[in-house]
Design an enzyme around this catalytic site. Structure first.
Site: not given
Ligand code: BGC
Length: 507
Positions: A102, A192, A334
Protein backbone atom coordinates in the site's frame (compact mmCIF):
# COMPACT_ATOMS: atom_id res chain seq x y z
CA UNK A 1 7.28 -24.43 2.10
CA UNK A 2 10.12 -26.07 4.02
CA UNK A 3 9.71 -29.33 5.94
CA UNK A 4 9.98 -27.51 9.24
CA UNK A 5 7.25 -25.11 8.28
CA UNK A 6 4.95 -27.96 7.30
CA UNK A 7 5.50 -29.45 10.75
CA UNK A 8 4.74 -26.11 12.39
CA UNK A 9 1.52 -25.82 10.43
CA UNK A 10 0.50 -29.37 11.39
CA UNK A 11 1.20 -28.59 15.03
CA UNK A 12 -0.76 -25.37 14.76
CA UNK A 13 -3.81 -27.11 13.33
CA UNK A 14 -3.69 -29.67 16.14
CA UNK A 15 -3.32 -27.07 18.84
CA UNK A 16 -6.09 -24.87 17.44
CA UNK A 17 -8.44 -27.86 17.47
CA UNK A 18 -7.32 -28.87 20.94
CA UNK A 19 -7.71 -25.27 22.13
CA UNK A 20 -11.27 -25.09 20.85
CA UNK A 21 -12.23 -28.39 22.49
CA UNK A 22 -10.85 -27.27 25.82
CA UNK A 23 -12.38 -23.84 25.44
CA UNK A 24 -8.93 -22.34 25.83
CA UNK A 25 -7.07 -20.17 23.35
CA UNK A 26 -4.49 -22.10 21.32
CA UNK A 27 -0.87 -21.16 21.84
CA UNK A 28 -0.01 -21.28 18.16
CA UNK A 29 -2.70 -20.14 15.77
CA UNK A 30 -3.07 -20.90 12.10
CA UNK A 31 -3.83 -17.87 9.95
CA UNK A 32 -7.12 -18.00 8.01
CA UNK A 33 -6.58 -19.01 4.40
CA UNK A 34 -8.04 -15.94 2.71
CA UNK A 35 -6.22 -13.40 4.86
CA UNK A 36 -3.58 -11.49 2.86
CA UNK A 37 -0.64 -9.57 4.30
CA UNK A 38 0.97 -6.32 3.23
CA UNK A 39 2.98 -3.31 4.30
CA UNK A 40 2.25 0.39 3.83
CA UNK A 41 3.87 3.79 3.32
CA UNK A 42 2.70 7.22 2.11
CA UNK A 43 4.21 9.52 -0.50
CA UNK A 44 5.18 12.48 1.68
CA UNK A 45 6.52 10.20 4.40
CA UNK A 46 8.97 8.26 2.23
CA UNK A 47 9.51 9.71 -1.24
CA UNK A 48 11.67 12.77 -0.77
CA UNK A 49 12.29 14.23 -4.26
CA UNK A 50 10.27 17.19 -3.05
CA UNK A 51 11.18 19.35 -6.05
CA UNK A 52 12.17 16.68 -8.57
CA UNK A 53 11.24 17.46 -12.16
CA UNK A 54 8.10 19.64 -12.24
CA UNK A 55 6.67 18.70 -8.84
CA UNK A 56 5.15 21.63 -6.98
CA UNK A 57 5.04 22.07 -3.18
CA UNK A 58 2.43 20.32 -1.09
CA UNK A 59 0.86 21.74 2.06
CA UNK A 60 3.27 19.61 4.10
CA UNK A 61 6.30 21.14 2.32
CA UNK A 62 4.94 24.53 3.35
CA UNK A 63 4.08 23.45 6.88
CA UNK A 64 7.59 22.06 7.52
CA UNK A 65 9.03 25.50 6.79
CA UNK A 66 7.18 27.11 9.70
CA UNK A 67 9.60 27.16 12.64
CA UNK A 68 8.58 24.95 15.54
CA UNK A 69 5.95 22.93 13.68
CA UNK A 70 7.98 19.73 13.38
CA UNK A 71 9.21 18.42 16.70
CA UNK A 72 12.79 17.67 15.64
CA UNK A 73 13.04 20.38 12.98
CA UNK A 74 13.23 17.87 10.11
CA UNK A 75 11.23 18.07 6.88
CA UNK A 76 10.05 15.96 3.98
CA UNK A 77 12.59 17.06 1.36
CA UNK A 78 14.58 13.82 1.42
CA UNK A 79 13.15 11.41 4.02
CA UNK A 80 13.77 7.85 2.74
CA UNK A 81 14.44 8.92 -0.88
CA UNK A 82 12.03 6.32 -2.21
CA UNK A 83 11.52 8.50 -5.29
CA UNK A 84 15.08 7.51 -6.15
CA UNK A 85 15.39 4.13 -4.43
CA UNK A 86 11.95 2.54 -4.87
CA UNK A 87 13.54 -0.61 -6.27
CA UNK A 88 15.14 -1.24 -2.91
CA UNK A 89 11.73 -0.86 -1.27
CA UNK A 90 10.50 -3.59 -3.57
CA UNK A 91 13.44 -5.81 -2.57
CA UNK A 92 12.39 -5.31 1.06
CA UNK A 93 8.78 -6.22 0.26
CA UNK A 94 10.02 -9.37 -1.47
CA UNK A 95 12.13 -10.20 1.54
CA UNK A 96 9.02 -9.99 3.72
CA UNK A 97 7.02 -12.07 1.26
CA UNK A 98 3.98 -9.75 1.36
CA UNK A 99 0.98 -10.16 -0.92
CA UNK A 100 0.52 -6.41 -1.49
CA UNK A 101 2.10 -2.99 -1.01
CA UNK A 102 0.00 0.00 0.00
CA UNK A 103 1.58 3.28 -1.18
CA UNK A 104 0.11 6.69 -1.88
CA UNK A 105 0.32 9.06 -4.82
CA UNK A 106 1.52 12.63 -4.44
CA UNK A 107 -1.07 14.91 -6.06
CA UNK A 108 1.42 17.79 -6.69
CA UNK A 109 3.88 15.33 -8.27
CA UNK A 110 1.27 14.16 -10.77
CA UNK A 111 -0.55 17.48 -11.29
CA UNK A 112 1.91 20.32 -10.62
CA UNK A 113 -0.76 23.03 -10.93
CA UNK A 114 -3.14 21.00 -8.76
CA UNK A 115 -5.55 20.93 -11.72
CA UNK A 116 -5.73 18.37 -14.50
CA UNK A 117 -4.69 20.87 -17.18
CA UNK A 118 -1.12 19.63 -17.07
CA UNK A 119 -0.12 16.07 -16.24
CA UNK A 120 3.49 15.56 -15.23
CA UNK A 121 5.12 12.95 -17.42
CA UNK A 122 7.80 12.26 -14.83
CA UNK A 123 5.29 12.17 -11.98
CA UNK A 124 3.03 9.62 -13.65
CA UNK A 125 6.14 7.84 -14.94
CA UNK A 126 7.38 7.31 -11.40
CA UNK A 127 4.19 5.62 -10.23
CA UNK A 128 3.92 3.66 -13.43
CA UNK A 129 7.41 2.18 -12.92
CA UNK A 130 6.63 1.44 -9.29
CA UNK A 131 3.45 -0.40 -10.24
CA UNK A 132 5.13 -2.34 -13.05
CA UNK A 133 7.94 -3.46 -10.85
CA UNK A 134 5.64 -4.51 -8.02
CA UNK A 135 3.61 -6.62 -10.42
CA UNK A 136 6.76 -8.11 -11.96
CA UNK A 137 7.64 -9.28 -8.45
CA UNK A 138 4.24 -10.74 -7.71
CA UNK A 139 3.19 -7.95 -5.31
CA UNK A 140 -0.25 -6.37 -5.69
CA UNK A 141 -0.19 -2.55 -5.83
CA UNK A 142 -2.75 -0.86 -3.55
CA UNK A 143 -2.82 2.87 -4.33
CA UNK A 144 -4.13 5.65 -2.09
CA UNK A 145 -5.07 8.78 -4.01
CA UNK A 146 -4.76 11.13 -1.05
CA UNK A 147 -2.58 10.67 2.01
CA UNK A 148 -2.50 14.32 3.10
CA UNK A 149 -0.11 16.03 0.65
CA UNK A 150 -2.49 18.48 -1.06
CA UNK A 151 -0.97 20.78 -3.70
CA UNK A 152 -0.27 24.13 -2.02
CA UNK A 153 -1.85 25.83 -5.05
CA UNK A 154 -5.21 24.29 -4.14
CA UNK A 155 -4.81 25.19 -0.47
CA UNK A 156 -4.30 28.79 -1.57
CA UNK A 157 -7.87 28.54 -2.86
CA UNK A 158 -9.19 27.07 0.38
CA UNK A 159 -8.23 23.41 -0.03
CA UNK A 160 -10.67 21.02 1.64
CA UNK A 161 -12.73 23.97 2.91
CA UNK A 162 -13.66 24.88 -0.68
CA UNK A 163 -16.60 22.82 -2.03
CA UNK A 164 -14.96 22.86 -5.48
CA UNK A 165 -12.39 20.39 -4.11
CA UNK A 166 -14.88 17.68 -5.12
CA UNK A 167 -14.42 18.68 -8.79
CA UNK A 168 -10.65 18.92 -8.45
CA UNK A 169 -10.41 15.55 -6.70
CA UNK A 170 -12.58 13.82 -9.28
CA UNK A 171 -10.39 15.21 -12.09
CA UNK A 172 -7.26 14.01 -10.29
CA UNK A 173 -8.78 10.55 -9.74
CA UNK A 174 -9.62 10.29 -13.44
CA UNK A 175 -6.01 11.01 -14.41
CA UNK A 176 -4.85 8.15 -12.20
CA UNK A 177 -7.53 5.65 -13.20
CA UNK A 178 -6.61 6.41 -16.83
CA UNK A 179 -2.87 6.13 -16.30
CA UNK A 180 -2.63 3.23 -13.84
CA UNK A 181 -6.04 1.55 -13.65
CA UNK A 182 -5.07 -1.09 -16.21
CA UNK A 183 -2.67 -2.40 -13.52
CA UNK A 184 -3.89 -1.05 -10.15
CA UNK A 185 -6.95 -3.02 -9.08
CA UNK A 186 -7.40 -1.69 -5.57
CA UNK A 187 -7.88 2.03 -5.00
CA UNK A 188 -8.22 3.96 -1.78
CA UNK A 189 -9.61 7.47 -2.20
CA UNK A 190 -8.75 9.17 1.12
CA UNK A 191 -6.58 8.16 4.03
CA UNK A 192 -8.00 8.92 7.50
CA UNK A 193 -10.37 11.86 6.95
CA UNK A 194 -10.45 12.81 10.62
CA UNK A 195 -6.72 13.35 10.80
CA UNK A 196 -6.43 15.75 7.90
CA UNK A 197 -9.76 17.56 8.43
CA UNK A 198 -9.92 17.99 12.20
CA UNK A 199 -6.18 18.41 12.85
CA UNK A 200 -5.46 20.29 9.62
CA UNK A 201 -8.40 22.74 9.65
CA UNK A 202 -9.26 22.79 13.37
CA UNK A 203 -5.80 22.93 15.00
CA UNK A 204 -2.29 24.16 14.30
CA UNK A 205 -0.80 20.68 14.67
CA UNK A 206 -1.11 19.59 11.03
CA UNK A 207 -0.91 21.13 7.58
CA UNK A 208 -2.47 23.31 6.31
CA UNK A 209 -2.47 24.97 9.74
CA UNK A 210 -5.95 26.49 9.45
CA UNK A 211 -6.90 27.00 13.03
CA UNK A 212 -10.69 27.18 12.70
CA UNK A 213 -11.87 24.75 15.38
CA UNK A 214 -15.43 23.50 15.20
CA UNK A 215 -16.05 25.40 11.94
CA UNK A 216 -13.35 25.05 9.24
CA UNK A 217 -12.72 21.42 10.21
CA UNK A 218 -16.43 20.56 9.80
CA UNK A 219 -16.54 22.29 6.41
CA UNK A 220 -13.63 20.07 5.36
CA UNK A 221 -15.48 16.96 6.60
CA UNK A 222 -18.50 17.65 4.43
CA UNK A 223 -16.39 18.47 1.38
CA UNK A 224 -14.12 15.45 1.71
CA UNK A 225 -17.10 13.10 1.92
CA UNK A 226 -18.48 14.54 -1.31
CA UNK A 227 -15.04 14.43 -2.97
CA UNK A 228 -14.58 10.81 -1.96
CA UNK A 229 -18.03 9.93 -3.28
CA UNK A 230 -17.28 11.65 -6.61
CA UNK A 231 -14.11 9.58 -7.06
CA UNK A 232 -15.97 6.37 -6.17
CA UNK A 233 -18.91 7.08 -8.51
CA UNK A 234 -16.47 7.91 -11.29
CA UNK A 235 -14.74 4.56 -10.83
CA UNK A 236 -18.04 2.75 -10.51
CA UNK A 237 -19.60 4.24 -13.65
CA UNK A 238 -16.70 4.63 -16.03
CA UNK A 239 -13.89 2.29 -14.98
CA UNK A 240 -15.14 -0.65 -12.94
CA UNK A 241 -16.34 -2.67 -15.87
CA UNK A 242 -13.30 -2.23 -18.06
CA UNK A 243 -10.67 -2.27 -15.29
CA UNK A 244 -12.31 -4.77 -13.00
CA UNK A 245 -11.00 -3.39 -9.71
CA UNK A 246 -12.44 -1.99 -6.52
CA UNK A 247 -12.42 1.33 -4.76
CA UNK A 248 -13.01 2.47 -1.19
CA UNK A 249 -11.96 4.68 1.66
CA UNK A 250 -9.80 3.98 4.72
CA UNK A 251 -10.88 5.45 8.07
CA UNK A 252 -8.97 5.87 11.35
CA UNK A 253 -10.82 3.42 13.57
CA UNK A 254 -9.19 3.62 16.97
CA UNK A 255 -11.62 2.50 19.66
CA UNK A 256 -13.29 4.77 22.21
CA UNK A 257 -15.06 3.60 25.33
CA UNK A 258 -16.22 4.79 28.73
CA UNK A 259 -13.51 4.83 31.39
CA UNK A 260 -15.93 3.25 33.88
CA UNK A 261 -19.25 1.42 33.92
CA UNK A 262 -21.13 4.56 34.94
CA UNK A 263 -23.94 5.37 32.48
CA UNK A 264 -22.42 8.82 31.88
CA UNK A 265 -19.04 7.36 30.92
CA UNK A 266 -20.61 4.69 28.74
CA UNK A 267 -22.60 7.36 26.96
CA UNK A 268 -19.47 9.50 26.56
CA UNK A 269 -17.62 6.51 25.04
CA UNK A 270 -20.45 5.86 22.60
CA UNK A 271 -20.67 9.50 21.56
CA UNK A 272 -16.90 9.56 21.07
CA UNK A 273 -17.17 6.54 18.75
CA UNK A 274 -19.74 8.44 16.70
CA UNK A 275 -17.50 11.49 16.51
CA UNK A 276 -14.22 9.64 15.91
CA UNK A 277 -15.37 6.94 13.47
CA UNK A 278 -19.08 7.38 12.74
CA UNK A 279 -18.65 10.94 11.48
CA UNK A 280 -16.96 9.49 8.37
CA UNK A 281 -18.25 5.93 8.27
CA UNK A 282 -21.96 6.50 8.96
CA UNK A 283 -22.50 8.63 5.81
CA UNK A 284 -20.88 5.93 3.66
CA UNK A 285 -21.67 2.59 5.28
CA UNK A 286 -24.94 2.94 7.23
CA UNK A 287 -28.26 2.00 5.66
CA UNK A 288 -29.69 5.49 6.23
CA UNK A 289 -26.61 7.54 5.30
CA UNK A 290 -25.88 11.02 6.69
CA UNK A 291 -23.96 12.05 9.78
CA UNK A 292 -24.69 10.14 13.01
CA UNK A 293 -27.74 11.66 14.71
CA UNK A 294 -25.84 12.00 17.98
CA UNK A 295 -23.19 14.18 16.30
CA UNK A 296 -25.76 16.33 14.47
CA UNK A 297 -27.68 16.87 17.72
CA UNK A 298 -24.64 17.66 19.86
CA UNK A 299 -23.13 20.18 17.42
CA UNK A 300 -26.53 21.84 16.86
CA UNK A 301 -27.15 22.19 20.62
CA UNK A 302 -23.70 23.54 21.34
CA UNK A 303 -23.85 25.92 18.35
CA UNK A 304 -27.19 27.35 19.53
CA UNK A 305 -25.91 27.79 23.08
CA UNK A 306 -22.85 29.58 21.67
CA UNK A 307 -25.00 32.07 19.79
CA UNK A 308 -24.58 30.69 16.26
CA UNK A 309 -27.74 31.23 14.22
CA UNK A 310 -27.23 27.82 12.58
CA UNK A 311 -25.32 24.64 13.40
CA UNK A 312 -21.57 24.83 12.81
CA UNK A 313 -21.85 21.40 11.18
CA UNK A 314 -22.85 22.01 7.56
CA UNK A 315 -25.95 20.11 6.61
CA UNK A 316 -25.91 17.30 4.08
CA UNK A 317 -28.89 17.67 1.75
CA UNK A 318 -31.06 14.66 0.95
CA UNK A 319 -29.41 14.33 -2.44
CA UNK A 320 -25.96 14.56 -0.93
CA UNK A 321 -26.81 11.90 1.65
CA UNK A 322 -27.93 9.58 -1.13
CA UNK A 323 -24.90 10.42 -3.26
CA UNK A 324 -22.46 9.52 -0.46
CA UNK A 325 -24.27 6.45 0.86
CA UNK A 326 -22.81 3.12 -0.26
CA UNK A 327 -19.67 4.58 -1.86
CA UNK A 328 -17.07 2.09 -0.69
CA UNK A 329 -16.59 -1.47 -1.88
CA UNK A 330 -15.14 -2.49 1.51
CA UNK A 331 -14.42 -0.93 4.89
CA UNK A 332 -10.80 0.30 5.02
CA UNK A 333 -9.77 0.14 8.68
CA UNK A 334 -6.72 1.80 10.27
CA UNK A 335 -6.16 1.14 13.96
CA UNK A 336 -3.48 1.86 16.56
CA UNK A 337 -4.93 2.16 20.07
CA UNK A 338 -7.93 2.91 22.34
CA UNK A 339 -9.01 5.90 24.43
CA UNK A 340 -11.18 5.85 27.54
CA UNK A 341 -13.65 8.69 28.21
CA UNK A 342 -14.67 10.23 31.51
CA UNK A 343 -17.76 12.43 31.37
CA UNK A 344 -17.43 13.97 34.84
CA UNK A 345 -13.93 15.34 34.16
CA UNK A 346 -15.20 17.60 31.37
CA UNK A 347 -15.56 21.26 32.40
CA UNK A 348 -16.89 23.87 29.96
CA UNK A 349 -14.02 26.07 28.85
CA UNK A 350 -11.30 23.44 29.26
CA UNK A 351 -11.09 23.09 25.47
CA UNK A 352 -11.34 25.86 22.87
CA UNK A 353 -14.93 27.01 22.46
CA UNK A 354 -16.09 26.12 19.92
CA UNK A 355 -14.04 23.08 18.95
CA UNK A 356 -14.29 19.43 18.07
CA UNK A 357 -13.04 18.42 21.54
CA UNK A 358 -15.58 20.67 23.21
CA UNK A 359 -18.32 19.17 21.05
CA UNK A 360 -17.27 15.65 22.10
CA UNK A 361 -17.47 17.01 25.63
CA UNK A 362 -15.57 14.41 27.65
CA UNK A 363 -11.98 13.91 28.75
CA UNK A 364 -10.07 10.99 27.30
CA UNK A 365 -6.97 9.09 28.34
CA UNK A 366 -5.29 5.70 28.07
CA UNK A 367 -6.55 4.31 31.39
CA UNK A 368 -4.11 2.17 33.35
CA UNK A 369 -2.19 1.08 30.28
CA UNK A 370 1.46 2.00 30.47
CA UNK A 371 3.44 2.65 27.34
CA UNK A 372 6.77 0.80 27.15
CA UNK A 373 9.80 3.04 27.99
CA UNK A 374 10.72 3.25 24.32
CA UNK A 375 7.10 3.24 23.20
CA UNK A 376 4.96 5.85 21.49
CA UNK A 377 1.80 3.83 20.73
CA UNK A 378 -0.08 2.47 23.75
CA UNK A 379 -0.76 -1.26 23.42
CA UNK A 380 -4.45 -1.99 24.18
CA UNK A 381 -5.12 -4.98 21.97
CA UNK A 382 -8.65 -5.72 23.25
CA UNK A 383 -9.67 -2.45 21.58
CA UNK A 384 -8.99 -3.62 18.03
CA UNK A 385 -11.39 -6.53 18.44
CA UNK A 386 -14.04 -4.17 19.85
CA UNK A 387 -13.54 -1.71 17.00
CA UNK A 388 -13.83 -4.46 14.38
CA UNK A 389 -17.03 -5.68 16.02
CA UNK A 390 -18.41 -2.16 16.21
CA UNK A 391 -17.94 -1.84 12.44
CA UNK A 392 -19.45 -5.27 11.85
CA UNK A 393 -22.50 -4.58 14.02
CA UNK A 394 -23.07 -0.99 12.89
CA UNK A 395 -22.77 -1.59 9.17
CA UNK A 396 -24.18 -5.03 8.42
CA UNK A 397 -20.87 -6.86 8.43
CA UNK A 398 -18.95 -5.29 5.55
CA UNK A 399 -15.76 -6.80 4.17
CA UNK A 400 -13.03 -5.20 6.28
CA UNK A 401 -9.53 -4.56 4.98
CA UNK A 402 -7.07 -3.52 7.67
CA UNK A 403 -4.85 -0.94 5.96
CA UNK A 404 -2.81 0.23 8.95
CA UNK A 405 -1.79 -1.23 12.27
CA UNK A 406 1.53 -0.71 13.96
CA UNK A 407 3.65 0.40 16.85
CA UNK A 408 5.62 3.61 17.19
CA UNK A 409 8.83 3.85 19.22
CA UNK A 410 12.02 5.89 19.25
CA UNK A 411 14.18 3.47 17.31
CA UNK A 412 16.38 0.39 17.58
CA UNK A 413 16.93 -2.80 15.59
CA UNK A 414 15.90 -5.16 18.43
CA UNK A 415 12.29 -4.04 18.54
CA UNK A 416 10.71 -6.72 20.70
CA UNK A 417 8.04 -4.30 21.94
CA UNK A 418 6.88 -3.93 18.35
CA UNK A 419 6.82 -7.72 17.87
CA UNK A 420 4.77 -8.09 21.06
CA UNK A 421 2.36 -5.44 19.82
CA UNK A 422 1.89 -7.22 16.50
CA UNK A 423 1.43 -10.60 18.17
CA UNK A 424 -1.20 -9.33 20.60
CA UNK A 425 -3.10 -7.35 17.99
CA UNK A 426 -3.08 -10.21 15.50
CA UNK A 427 -4.30 -12.58 18.19
CA UNK A 428 -7.23 -10.21 18.82
CA UNK A 429 -7.86 -9.94 15.07
CA UNK A 430 -7.97 -13.73 14.77
CA UNK A 431 -10.56 -13.76 17.58
CA UNK A 432 -12.56 -11.17 15.66
CA UNK A 433 -12.47 -13.42 12.57
CA UNK A 434 -12.85 -16.86 14.12
CA UNK A 435 -15.02 -16.20 17.15
CA UNK A 436 -16.97 -13.09 16.16
CA UNK A 437 -17.29 -13.66 12.42
CA UNK A 438 -15.79 -10.35 11.22
CA UNK A 439 -15.04 -10.58 7.49
CA UNK A 440 -11.42 -9.44 7.37
CA UNK A 441 -9.52 -10.07 4.15
CA UNK A 442 -6.36 -7.93 4.40
CA UNK A 443 -3.90 -6.99 7.10
CA UNK A 444 -1.32 -4.22 6.61
CA UNK A 445 1.63 -3.40 8.82
CA UNK A 446 2.34 0.30 9.21
CA UNK A 447 5.02 0.83 8.15
CA UNK A 448 7.40 -0.84 5.74
CA UNK A 449 10.19 1.43 7.01
CA UNK A 450 10.86 4.31 9.40
CA UNK A 451 9.74 7.54 7.80
CA UNK A 452 8.59 11.13 8.30
CA UNK A 453 6.04 10.87 11.10
CA UNK A 454 4.25 14.18 10.39
CA UNK A 455 4.58 16.70 13.25
CA UNK A 456 6.90 14.26 15.06
CA UNK A 457 9.35 14.44 12.17
CA UNK A 458 11.87 11.61 12.05
CA UNK A 459 11.85 11.16 15.84
CA UNK A 460 9.06 8.57 16.02
CA UNK A 461 9.58 5.30 14.15
CA UNK A 462 6.99 2.81 12.96
CA UNK A 463 9.12 0.83 10.49
CA UNK A 464 9.79 -2.86 10.08
CA UNK A 465 13.02 -1.60 8.48
CA UNK A 466 15.31 1.01 9.97
CA UNK A 467 16.49 3.80 7.65
CA UNK A 468 19.91 5.36 8.10
CA UNK A 469 19.22 9.07 7.57
CA UNK A 470 22.91 9.97 7.97
CA UNK A 471 23.75 7.91 4.93
CA UNK A 472 23.27 9.52 1.50
CA UNK A 473 21.95 6.19 0.20
CA UNK A 474 19.46 5.88 3.05
CA UNK A 475 20.53 2.29 3.71
CA UNK A 476 17.67 0.22 5.12
CA UNK A 477 18.19 -2.61 7.64
CA UNK A 478 15.55 -5.12 8.76
CA UNK A 479 14.59 -4.79 12.40
CA UNK A 480 13.80 -7.93 14.34
CA UNK A 481 10.13 -7.22 13.65
CA UNK A 482 10.80 -7.53 9.89
CA UNK A 483 12.26 -11.00 10.44
CA UNK A 484 9.26 -11.89 12.58
CA UNK A 485 6.78 -10.60 9.97
CA UNK A 486 8.59 -12.62 7.30
CA UNK A 487 8.27 -15.76 9.44
CA UNK A 488 4.58 -15.09 10.09
CA UNK A 489 3.83 -14.75 6.38
CA UNK A 490 5.93 -17.76 5.35
CA UNK A 491 4.66 -20.14 8.05
CA UNK A 492 1.06 -18.84 8.07
CA UNK A 493 0.95 -19.30 11.83
CA UNK A 494 0.96 -16.83 14.70
CA UNK A 495 3.49 -18.31 17.11
CA UNK A 496 3.87 -16.48 20.44
CA UNK A 497 7.30 -18.05 20.88
CA UNK A 498 8.76 -16.73 17.64
CA UNK A 499 11.36 -14.14 18.63
CA UNK A 500 13.91 -14.03 15.83
CA UNK A 501 17.54 -13.02 16.33
CA UNK A 502 18.71 -9.91 14.44
CA UNK A 503 20.35 -10.59 11.07
CA UNK A 504 22.85 -8.18 9.66
CA UNK A 505 21.27 -7.38 6.29
CA UNK A 506 21.22 -4.22 4.22
CA UNK A 507 18.96 -2.96 1.46
C1 BGC B 1 -1.36 7.71 9.28
C2 BGC B 1 0.11 7.49 8.98
C3 BGC B 1 0.91 7.66 10.25
C4 BGC B 1 0.46 6.61 11.23
C5 BGC B 1 1.23 6.59 12.54
C6 BGC B 1 -1.82 7.13 10.58
O1 BGC B 1 -2.60 8.09 11.23
O2 BGC B 1 -2.15 7.30 8.20
O3 BGC B 1 0.49 8.35 7.97
O4 BGC B 1 2.27 7.60 10.02
O5 BGC B 1 -0.90 6.80 11.54
O6 BGC B 1 1.00 7.72 13.30
Amino acid sequence: MGCLNKLTVAFAVLSVTAGKELGAKAAVRKLPEGLQFGAATASFQVEGGWNASDKSPSIWDTFCEIPGKIKDGTDGRDTCKSYEYYQRDIEMLKFLGVDFYRFSISWPRVLPTGFADKISKDGIGYYSKLVDELLANGIEPVATLYHWDLPQSLQDLGGWANPLIADWFEDYARVLYDALGDRVKLWLTLNEPKQFAIYGYGTEAFAPNINSPGIGDYMAVKNLLLAHARAWHLYDKEYRQKQNGSCGITIASDFSEGASDSPADIEAGNLALDFEIGFYSHPIFSSTGGFPESVVKRVAERSAAQGFPRSRLPELTKDEIEFIRGTSDFYGFNHYSTRFYTAADYKPGMFDVPSYNDDVGAVSGRGDYVTAPNGYTTKISAGIRKALNWIKDSYNSPEIMIFENGYGDFGGIDDFDRIDYYKEYLDAILDAIEVDGCRITKYTAWSLMDNFEWSQGLSVKFGLFEVDYEDEKRTRRPKTSALWYRNLIASRVLDPADNPKPENLEF
